[in-house]
Design a protein around this motif. Structure first.
Motif, PDB file in Angstrom:
ATOM      1  N   UNK A   1       5.995   4.686   6.959  1.00  0.00           N
ATOM      2  CA  UNK A   1       4.679   4.949   6.368  1.00  0.00           C
ATOM      3  C   UNK A   1       4.297   6.412   6.556  1.00  0.00           C
ATOM      4  N   UNK A   2       4.518   6.923   7.788  1.00  0.00           N
ATOM      5  CA  UNK A   2       4.170   8.315   8.075  1.00  0.00           C
ATOM      6  C   UNK A   2       4.923   9.282   7.183  1.00  0.00           C
ATOM      7  N   UNK A   3       6.242   9.042   7.019  1.00  0.00           N
ATOM      8  CA  UNK A   3       7.047   9.928   6.160  1.00  0.00           C
ATOM      9  C   UNK A   3       6.498   9.955   4.741  1.00  0.00           C
ATOM     10  N   UNK A   4       6.251   8.759   4.172  1.00  0.00           N
ATOM     11  CA  UNK A   4       5.776   8.712   2.791  1.00  0.00           C
ATOM     12  C   UNK A   4       4.437   9.417   2.645  1.00  0.00           C
ATOM     13  N   UNK A   5       3.471   9.080   3.533  1.00  0.00           N
ATOM     14  CA  UNK A   5       2.132   9.662   3.387  1.00  0.00           C
ATOM     15  C   UNK A   5       2.198  11.179   3.507  1.00  0.00           C
ATOM     16  N   UNK A   6       2.924  11.678   4.531  1.00  0.00           N
ATOM     17  CA  UNK A   6       3.021  13.121   4.751  1.00  0.00           C
ATOM     18  C   UNK A   6       3.563  13.824   3.511  1.00  0.00           C
TER      19      UNK A   6
ATOM     20  N   UNK B   1       0.831  -1.206   0.000  1.00  0.00           N
ATOM     21  CA  UNK B   1       0.000   0.000   0.000  1.00  0.00           C
ATOM     22  C   UNK B   1       0.866   1.258   0.000  1.00  0.00           C
ATOM     23  N   UNK B   2       1.964   1.207   0.794  1.00  0.00           N
ATOM     24  CA  UNK B   2       2.853   2.371   0.851  1.00  0.00           C
ATOM     25  C   UNK B   2       3.442   2.644  -0.527  1.00  0.00           C
ATOM     26  N   UNK B   3       3.838   1.556  -1.227  1.00  0.00           N
ATOM     27  CA  UNK B   3       4.417   1.747  -2.554  1.00  0.00           C
ATOM     28  C   UNK B   3       3.362   2.283  -3.525  1.00  0.00           C
ATOM     29  N   UNK B   4       2.087   1.834  -3.351  1.00  0.00           N
ATOM     30  CA  UNK B   4       1.024   2.358  -4.219  1.00  0.00           C
ATOM     31  C   UNK B   4       0.863   3.863  -4.008  1.00  0.00           C
ATOM     32  N   UNK B   5       0.858   4.307  -2.733  1.00  0.00           N
ATOM     33  CA  UNK B   5       0.714   5.738  -2.451  1.00  0.00           C
ATOM     34  C   UNK B   5       1.882   6.510  -3.061  1.00  0.00           C
TER      35      UNK B   5
ATOM     36  N   UNK C   1      -9.426  -1.850   5.566  1.00  0.00           N
ATOM     37  CA  UNK C   1     -10.078  -0.616   5.137  1.00  0.00           C
ATOM     38  C   UNK C   1      -9.209   0.597   5.431  1.00  0.00           C
ATOM     39  N   UNK C   2      -8.454   0.535   6.558  1.00  0.00           N
ATOM     40  CA  UNK C   2      -7.563   1.658   6.914  1.00  0.00           C
ATOM     41  C   UNK C   2      -6.603   1.991   5.786  1.00  0.00           C
ATOM     42  N   UNK C   3      -5.957   0.928   5.244  1.00  0.00           N
ATOM     43  CA  UNK C   3      -5.016   1.187   4.147  1.00  0.00           C
ATOM     44  C   UNK C   3      -5.772   1.573   2.883  1.00  0.00           C
TER      45      UNK C   3
END
Lengths: 188, 143, 130
Positions: free
Chosen positions: B117-122, A158-162, C80-82
């Motif tokens: 994850x936080x770093x990427x999303x931010x 999911x992280x890679x998709x974002x 669902x969160x992801x």
């Protein structure tokens, strides 16, 4: 128990009302704000269904960032939709949607009732995850321990998709086009 | 925008929002929260700053180059934590060997992964806002 | 009786919301409205999953010292969160494409886009013929 049911029914009906209003709104700004409200009501719904992590995410992502992105895109787009007469295509669409929703509602009688402890969804993995989170990982929030440890591959994907989606938007909206045309003009 | 109240309020609110984001990030083990939500909250602070002042002012505190670097670093950190486990002789993304005991290893692994994850999303959210705000609409494509 | 009705009430509303989203995607001509329709569809699916995870009388899946506590099912929550965060990233991608289309064609109405494509194709055809 009865209070929970009333709150539940009220919130889902509110979501339905907002969605029906979205269909016929022609001003784009009201569509966007109604979508934000829809997400916020969905977040309240998730709280009443005991999914606090999901509600937190929906409130910050769905109602917050998503609305900001819609508004940012709106500044480049037409502010009002063109008026459209009711024609045969709409009748086909309504027929399709009515038939499919009728079939789905018919099928819903075979689904287990909401909230029963003996439902098949609660029988297998969930108990193992809760016990494992207590004994093996030692983290109180079961959602975090599944997210990062048990289903780590999934979250990595999911992280890679974002990341990929972010890069794709950068490529699409990057200022490179004007730079190339400037170079071409200098060559001429 | 030239509104004194908005500017002062933004300056006062900027740090608490980031602090709240960090709380959500590192308290995700014990209560609701985690990398996804924290990243969005921290990004919201920068977006607020960019909206009240200007995108150019925001680019001083978060330069696009740093933004792109952190964007890639988050996803890299996630993958790298898995590789450390692989080197120490465990399956990929299994955190048992990272600490002195199994539980400590799991704690360290989950903390690092959530941070990635936080770093990427931010940074994805900030770069999305930058690219939508900077999109040049003045000229048609074919000139 | 009332338990029977409200046991399936959530499912009904979810299915109707899903079909409202589908209707918007099929019948509206504006590309922005189609993205909004997709968002409605998406949220209804999230609601369906979370409804599956609900246990009456349970609490949120954050462990307490009480051993006999009943927790709602955490697995749908994780899925669902992801999905929510990925959903907003893909929505942003759709919006970026819409903005680019508006820059190239000057409109985001589906019919006008295909009409201007046809005109361009026809002009090219005439040029080739000559």
């Amino acid at each position: 128990m009865i209070g929970e049911i009333i709150i539940n029914a009220f919130l889902v009906t509110l979501m339905l009302t907002i969605a029906i209003f979205i269909i016929n709104t022609r001003k784009v700004i009201s569509t966007i704000l109604l979508t934000g409200t829809y997400s916020l009501v969905a977040a309240l719904m998730f709280v009443s269904l005991d999914a606090v992590d999901v509600a937190f995410t929906e409130a910050s992502v769905g109602a917050g960032i998503s609305t900001i992105l819609f508004l940012a895109a709106l500044s480049y787009l037409p502010k009002e939709e063109k008026e459209e007469k009711f024609n045969l295509k709409h009748i086909y669409a309504i027929c399709t949607c009515t038939i499919v929703s009728g079939l789905l509602i018919w099928a819903s009688y075979d689904l287990p009732l909401v909230g029963q402890l003996e439902n098949p969804a609660h029988q297998h993995l969930a108990q193992d995850f809760i016990e494992g989170s207590r004994n093996h990982i030692g983290i109180p929030n079961v959602v975090t321990s599944i997210l990062a440890s048990y289903r780590g591959y999934d979250t990595f994907g999911e992280t890679v998709v974002i990341y990929t989606a972010g890069i794709a938007v950068l490529v699409l909206l990057h200022d490179g086009v004007s730079k190339i045309s400037k170079i071409n003009k200098e060559k001429k | 925008m030239d509104n004194l109240i908005l500017k002062v309020c933004t300056k006062v609110l900027f740090t608490p929002i980031i602090l709240f984001g960090l709380y959500v990030q590192f308290h995700g083990d014990f209560g609701p929260g985690g990398g996804f939500q924290a990243g969005v909250i921290v990004a919201a602070a920068f977006i607020l700053y960019a909206m009240v002042f200007s995108v150019e002012d925001c680019k001083v505190i978060m330069p696009p180059k740093l933004n792109f670097f952190l964007l890639a670093l988050g996803a890299f950190l996630y993958g790298f934590v898995g590789i450390i486990g692989l080197i120490l002789g465990d399956p990929y993304l299994s955190y048992d060997v990272l600490g002195s005991t199994k539980e400590a290893g799991q704690h360290i692994g989950i903390l690092l992964v959530e941070f990635g994850v936080g770093l990427t999303v931010c940074n994805v959210m900030i770069s999305l806002f930058y690219s939508f705000a900077n999109f040049n609409f003045g000229k048609k494509n074919n000139d | 009786m009332i338990d029977q009705i409200f046991g399936v009430w959530n499912y009904w509303i979810v299915f109707i919301l899903m079909m409202i989203g589908l209707y918007i995607v099929i019948s509206k001509k504006s590309l922005l409205k189609k993205i909004v329709g997709l968002a409605i569809f998406q949220t209804s699916v999230f609601l369906l999953y979370i409804t599956f995870g609900k246990i009456a009388g349970g609490t949120a899946p954050i462990l307490t010292d009480n051993v006999n506590e009943i927790y709602s099912n955490p697995l749908p929550h994780v899925l669902i969160l992801t999905a929510i965060v990925v959903g907003v990233a893909t929505t942003a991608l759709g919006l970026a494409l819409t903005v680019r289309i508006n820059k190239a064609y000057g409109t985001i109405n589906e019919d006008e886009i295909s009409a201007s494509d046809l005109v361009e194709y026809h002009e090219k055809y005439l040029e080739d013929k000559n």
